[in-house]
Design a protein around this motif. Structure first.
Motif, short mmCIF file in Angstrom:
data_model
loop_
_atom_site.label_atom_id
_atom_site.label_comp_id
_atom_site.label_asym_id
_atom_site.label_seq_id
_atom_site.Cartn_x
_atom_site.Cartn_y
_atom_site.Cartn_z
N ILE A 111 0.74 -1.20 0.15
CA ILE A 111 -0.07 -0.19 -0.09
C ILE A 111 0.77 1.27 -0.08
O ILE A 111 1.41 1.67 0.94
CB ILE A 111 -0.78 -0.05 1.03
N LYS A 112 1.12 1.68 -1.13
CA LYS A 112 2.20 2.81 -1.44
C LYS A 112 1.30 4.14 -1.51
O LYS A 112 2.43 5.25 -1.28
CB LYS A 112 2.99 2.58 -2.42
N GLY A 113 0.23 4.33 -1.79
CA GLY A 113 -0.35 5.68 -2.12
C GLY A 113 -1.20 6.32 -1.03
O GLY A 113 -1.99 7.19 -1.03
N VAL A 114 -1.10 5.57 0.05
CA VAL A 114 -1.65 6.17 1.42
C VAL A 114 -0.79 6.47 2.56
O VAL A 114 0.02 5.40 2.89
CB VAL A 114 -2.81 5.22 1.68
N ALA A 115 -0.91 7.52 3.10
CA ALA A 115 0.03 7.75 4.35
C ALA A 115 -0.27 6.96 5.61
O ALA A 115 -1.43 6.49 5.72
CB ALA A 115 -0.15 9.54 4.62
N GLY A 116 0.75 6.87 6.36
CA GLY A 116 0.54 5.86 7.53
C GLY A 116 -0.69 5.87 8.36
O GLY A 116 -1.34 5.01 8.63
N LEU A 117 -0.91 7.16 8.80
CA LEU A 117 -2.01 7.56 9.71
C LEU A 117 -3.32 7.14 9.02
O LEU A 117 -4.51 6.45 9.69
CB LEU A 117 -1.85 8.90 10.22
N HIS A 118 -3.56 7.59 7.63
CA HIS A 118 -4.54 7.41 6.85
C HIS A 118 -4.93 5.89 6.79
O HIS A 118 -6.10 5.51 6.89
CB HIS A 118 -4.50 8.34 5.44
N ARG A 119 -3.87 5.09 6.18
CA ARG A 119 -4.00 3.85 6.25
C ARG A 119 -4.56 3.25 7.44
O ARG A 119 -5.47 2.19 7.22
CB ARG A 119 -2.45 3.17 5.66
#
Length: 210
Positions: free
Chosen positions: A151-159
């Motif tokens: 999952i590369k297109g989503v920032a850590g907290l959003h993910r």
């Protein structure tokens, strides 16, 4: 977290559901206050992996909470944290990462440690079942970590926020169809322990982590 979980008299599935719901609320509020929109366009492509990893996260919590019921907190936790070793074993296959002498030695020592724990945890069927639940949780925790690499297109907290949403969405019907909802049976101390696990150990902890 294991010490608190043992004082919350609800099923593991129900506890995992409340943990996911409270953490979703805390992370959602944090994202709102810090003005960090989700960015739905970039999330669209990653949605299937986010949903699968969220499901794995929710089931992983159920198994971990079951492990706390059947063996000691220390043994359950040590079994659970075999997850990084699983990741280290799988990464050379999935990502062609090389394992050096240090990694191989770490794997051997970690595996030997787990064998020793299994042999000295009391030897009863309850302890072995607790270790089995802990290792099952470790496999799913490792699955979440490995999926996160894709999952590369989503920032850590959003993910993580979206994974919590997915976990809650999966756990809600599971709890409804199995043990049901028993919040009414909690006393004051049970509520305090539950709020600490959901709001502090999960929601606040993830905000600090990222």
């Amino acid at each position: 977290i294991g010490v608190f979980v043992r004082h919350i008299p609800v099923s593991s599935g129900e506890l995992a559901l409340y943990r996911a719901m409270m953490a979703t609320g805390i992370l959602g509020l944090y994202l709102l206050l810090t003005k960090q929109p989700l960015g739905l366009k970039s999330i669209g492509k990653e949605l299937p992996l986010l949903l699968i990893s969220g499901m794995a996260m929710g089931i992983n919590w159920i198994l971990l909470f079951e492990a706390y019921k059947y063996t000691t907190v220390s043994v359950a936790t040590l079994s659970y944290y075999f997850a990084p070793v699983i990741v280290m074993m799988v990464c050379p296959l999935l990502f062609r990462e090389k394992m050096g002498v240090r990694q191989i030695l770490s794997f051997v020592m970690s595996t030997a440690g787990l064998v020793l724990i299994t042999g000295t945890a009391g030897g009863g069927s309850s302890d072995l079942l607790g270790i089995a639940f802990g290792l099952g949780a470790a496999v799913l925790y490792a699955t979440v970590m490995l999926l996160n690499k894709f999952i590369k297109g989503v920032a850590g907290l959003h993910r993580t926020f979206l994974q919590f949403v997915a976990a809650a969405a999966v756990l809600l019907p599971y709890v409804a169809l199995t043990d049901g909802f028993t919040l009414g049976a909690l006393d004051v101390s049970g509520w305090i322990y539950l709020l600490v696990v959901g709001l502090v150990h999960t929601g606040l902890a993830y905000c600090l982590y990222f």
